[in-house]
Design an enzyme around this catalytic site. Structure first.
Site, mmCIF file in Angstrom:
data_model
loop_
_atom_site.group_PDB
_atom_site.id
_atom_site.type_symbol
_atom_site.label_atom_id
_atom_site.label_comp_id
_atom_site.label_asym_id
_atom_site.label_seq_id
_atom_site.Cartn_x
_atom_site.Cartn_y
_atom_site.Cartn_z
ATOM 1 N N TRP A 9 0.689 -1.239 -0.088
ATOM 2 C CA TRP A 9 -0.014 -0.079 0.036
ATOM 3 C C TRP A 9 0.767 1.222 0.057
ATOM 4 O O TRP A 9 0.308 2.575 -0.103
ATOM 5 C CB TRP A 9 -1.008 -0.022 1.191
ATOM 6 C CG TRP A 9 -2.012 -1.295 1.291
ATOM 7 C CD1 TRP A 9 -2.051 -1.766 0.246
ATOM 8 C CD2 TRP A 9 -2.599 -1.562 2.392
ATOM 9 N NE1 TRP A 9 -3.067 -2.638 0.515
ATOM 10 C CE2 TRP A 9 -3.537 -2.616 1.811
ATOM 11 C CE3 TRP A 9 -2.883 -1.143 3.698
ATOM 12 C CZ2 TRP A 9 -4.456 -3.198 2.686
ATOM 13 C CZ3 TRP A 9 -3.789 -1.576 4.408
ATOM 14 C CH2 TRP A 9 -4.682 -2.908 3.992
ATOM 15 N N HIS A 95 13.173 -2.357 -1.765
ATOM 16 C CA HIS A 95 12.070 -1.923 -3.004
ATOM 17 C C HIS A 95 12.671 -0.714 -3.600
ATOM 18 O O HIS A 95 13.457 -0.071 -3.198
ATOM 19 C CB HIS A 95 10.777 -1.286 -2.227
ATOM 20 C CG HIS A 95 9.474 -1.004 -3.282
ATOM 21 N ND1 HIS A 95 9.638 0.256 -3.981
ATOM 22 C CD2 HIS A 95 8.635 -1.484 -3.687
ATOM 23 C CE1 HIS A 95 8.703 0.220 -4.644
ATOM 24 N NE2 HIS A 95 8.050 -1.041 -4.594
ATOM 25 N N GLU A 167 11.102 -6.838 -9.565
ATOM 26 C CA GLU A 167 10.323 -5.892 -9.890
ATOM 27 C C GLU A 167 11.255 -4.677 -11.067
ATOM 28 O O GLU A 167 12.051 -3.909 -10.267
ATOM 29 C CB GLU A 167 10.031 -4.866 -8.451
ATOM 30 C CG GLU A 167 9.057 -5.801 -8.040
ATOM 31 C CD GLU A 167 8.212 -4.595 -6.960
ATOM 32 O OE1 GLU A 167 7.124 -5.032 -6.970
ATOM 33 O OE2 GLU A 167 8.615 -3.770 -6.339
ATOM 34 N N GLY A 237 1.340 -3.109 -6.256
ATOM 35 C CA GLY A 237 1.298 -1.725 -5.947
ATOM 36 C C GLY A 237 0.124 -0.972 -5.888
ATOM 37 O O GLY A 237 -1.062 -1.382 -5.185
HETATM 38 C C1 PEP Z 1 5.636 -1.782 -6.322
HETATM 39 O O1 PEP Z 1 5.811 -0.754 -6.353
HETATM 40 O O2 PEP Z 1 6.201 -2.568 -5.543
HETATM 41 C C2 PEP Z 1 4.818 -2.169 -7.491
HETATM 42 C C3 PEP Z 1 4.824 -3.418 -8.074
HETATM 43 O O3 PEP Z 1 3.940 -1.240 -7.763
HETATM 44 P P1 PEP Z 1 2.729 -1.431 -9.026
HETATM 45 O O4 PEP Z 1 2.117 -2.562 -8.901
HETATM 46 O O5 PEP Z 1 1.927 0.074 -8.848
HETATM 47 O O6 PEP Z 1 3.347 -1.242 -10.239
#
Ligand code: PEP
Length: 258
Positions: A9, A95, A167, A237
């Protein structure tokens, strides 16, 4: 291996909003074998959500978004992972917002991974290349550096206790110009990550370490991402802020496992 559906979140939702969200989640989802559902609220919401969960016999796990690597001491404004014991099951480490907004380096992150393991909390170590690094053909080097750098302070037998989240920074929805990653692109990076784990820690560790994908996941693309070979779940996210979307993704993950 479980399928992990984790909602990050970030710095959104008040304590009250977080509690209402959790109430809805607890009402709408049934526990399903092999599916691990977890949410990562703001630090101030963790304690009240923990109490709410305990009353409901937790089918949702809690995740810290960040912490300091020392267990206690004169570190004004910080919260240690040892203070989070009993409150969270997981903690996100590295992150891309921590790396690029707050300047955290592999040196910081390896200490955080070690602190989480030392305190019995599962670290979710995020790794991923930027758009420039991808364009310059540096993805493999960056992933190796972030992966092995982040794991370098724990014993080899503890590596399987870590969850890795791939990611790519260019696919994270809050970044300007973000674009959806194609399943083939993700598959290639997941392969690199598992090969790196295999070469450094052996086949068993490479096979048993969960690797998640995160980057603009939503209910429409979650199925395609969840079925990429070697992907054990999703870190979500923006879309996790809409409880209906998050619940849709959980339901989808259940159907795919059934
Ligand atoms: C995140 O920031 O970990 C992420 C995956 O964000 P989003 O799903 O919004 O791309």
């Amino acid at each position: 291996m479980k399928t992990y559906i984790v909602g990050n979140w970030k710095m959104n939702l008040t304590v009250g909003e977080s509690s209402i969200y959790l109430q809805k989640l607890l009402k709408r989802i049934r526990p399903a074998k092999g599916i691990e559902v977890a949410v990562s609220p703001s630090l101030i919401a963790i304690q009240p959500l923990r109490m709410q969960l305990d009353k409901n016999n937790s089918k949702v796990k809690l995740v810290a978004q960040n912490f300091y690597h020392r267990d206690y001491g004169a570190f004004t404004g910080e919260v240690s992972v040892s203070q989070l014991r009993g409150l969270v099951n997981y903690a996100i480490v590295g992150h891309s917002e921590r790396r690029y907004v707050f300047g955290e380096t592999n040196k910081d992150l390896k200490q955080k991974v070690a602190a989480a393991i030392r305190n019995g909390i599962t670290p979710i170590l995020c790794i991923g290349e930027t758009e420039n690094e991808k364009n310059f053909g540096e993805t493999a080097d960056v992933l190796r550096d972030q992966l092995l750098g982040g794991l370098s302070e724990i014993d080899a037998e503890d590596v399987k206790k870590v969850v890795i989240a791939y990611e790519p920074v260019w696919a994270i929805s809050s970044n300007k110009g973000a674009r959806l990653a194609a399943p083939d692109e993700i598959a290639e990076s997941i392969k690199l990550i598992r090969n790196e784990l295999k070469e450094t820690y052996g086949k068993e560790t490479a096979d048993e370490t969960p690797v998640l994908y995160g980057g603009s996941v939503n209910p429409n693309n979650a199925g395609a991402y969840l079925t990429i070979p070697g992907v054990n779940g999703l870190l979500i996210g923006g879309s996790s802020l809409v409880s209906d979307h998050f619940i849709d993704i959980i339901e989808l993950a259940k159907r795919l496992r059934a």
